[in-house]
Design a protein around this motif. Structure first.
Motif, PDB file in Angstrom:
ATOM      1  N   GLU A   3      24.170 -47.497 -82.937  1.00  9.82           N
ATOM      2  CA  GLU A   3      24.667 -48.258 -83.967  1.00  9.82           C
ATOM      3  C   GLU A   3      23.782 -49.684 -84.383  1.00  9.82           C
ATOM      4  O   GLU A   3      23.953 -50.486 -83.882  1.00  9.82           O
ATOM      5  CB  GLU A   3      25.962 -48.764 -83.033  1.00  9.82           C
ATOM      6  N   THR A   4      23.107 -49.314 -85.345  1.00 13.39           N
ATOM      7  CA  THR A   4      22.020 -50.362 -85.769  1.00 13.39           C
ATOM      8  C   THR A   4      22.798 -51.747 -86.274  1.00 13.39           C
ATOM      9  O   THR A   4      22.116 -52.695 -86.409  1.00 13.39           O
ATOM     10  CB  THR A   4      21.283 -49.917 -86.999  1.00 13.39           C
ATOM     11  N   ARG A   5      23.840 -51.740 -86.673  1.00 15.73           N
ATOM     12  CA  ARG A   5      24.632 -52.749 -87.149  1.00 15.73           C
ATOM     13  C   ARG A   5      24.893 -53.937 -86.039  1.00 15.73           C
ATOM     14  O   ARG A   5      25.019 -55.153 -86.183  1.00 15.73           O
ATOM     15  CB  ARG A   5      26.164 -52.432 -87.874  1.00 15.73           C
ATOM     16  N   VAL A   6      24.992 -53.391 -84.799  1.00 10.01           N
ATOM     17  CA  VAL A   6      25.105 -54.338 -83.687  1.00 10.01           C
ATOM     18  C   VAL A   6      24.168 -54.366 -82.526  1.00 10.01           C
ATOM     19  O   VAL A   6      24.061 -55.475 -81.962  1.00 10.01           O
ATOM     20  CB  VAL A   6      26.556 -54.040 -83.238  1.00 10.01           C
ATOM     21  N   GLY A  39      27.063 -57.959 -90.958  1.00 10.16           N
ATOM     22  CA  GLY A  39      27.440 -56.555 -90.704  1.00 10.16           C
ATOM     23  C   GLY A  39      28.161 -56.546 -89.536  1.00 10.16           C
ATOM     24  O   GLY A  39      28.521 -57.551 -88.824  1.00 10.16           O
ATOM     25  N   GLY A  40      28.390 -55.089 -88.897  1.00 13.74           N
ATOM     26  CA  GLY A  40      29.023 -54.947 -87.875  1.00 13.74           C
ATOM     27  C   GLY A  40      30.515 -54.987 -87.814  1.00 13.74           C
ATOM     28  O   GLY A  40      31.215 -55.121 -86.739  1.00 13.74           O
TER      29      GLY A  40
END
Length: 138
Positions: free
Chosen positions: A51-54, A1-2
């Motif tokens: 920003e939960t992806r990073v 992700g991210g």
């Protein structure tokens, strides 16, 4: 992700993990309630934000920025009274120019500057009521 997310923070060359034999922890409180205890020793840097992806440490409060702050462990060397170089890993907090800032013991952190954090310091992010208490080995 991210994918497609530009990281606002990159670790400095002096980044180090805390010593494995020492328990470095972050206690998360909301009011009187202890919500969680985070063991900090597994990485040299904790990216904090919405920003939960990073991020490594997610914040949910809407006043917190996507990439709000970073808790960075850095190896710092200085000379002692005998002129010998003595180094140790110390924790620093850096606010990543977040919209609503970060507080340590009620004082606003300057944006974009490392500030050493000490044992039992109380950290707050944005306008969230949660308090993060740093516990370091003595």
């Amino acid at each position: 992700g991210g994918e497609g997310i530009v990281l606002k923070y990159h670790e400095p060359p002096e980044a180090r993990k805390p010593p494995a034999k020492e328990a470095w922890r972050l206690y998360v409180f909301k009011g009187e309630d202890l919500l969680e205890v985070v063991e900090l020793g597994e990485r040299s840097c904790w990216l904090i934000g919405r920003e939960t992806r990073v991020v490594d440490f997610p914040l949910e409060h809407p006043s917190c920025s996507k990439q709000h702050a970073a808790l960075q462990f850095r190896y710092v060397e200085k000379r002692n009274e005998f002129g010998d170089r003595v180094g140790k890993v110390k924790p620093y907090l850096i606010d990543l120019e977040s919209a609503n800032g970060s507080l340590v013991n009620g004082e606003a952190l300057p944006a974009g500057r490392y500030v050493e954090v000490m044992d039992k310091d109380v950290i707050k992010f944005g306008l969230s009521s949660r308090e993060y208490v740093l516990m370091l080995p003595s």
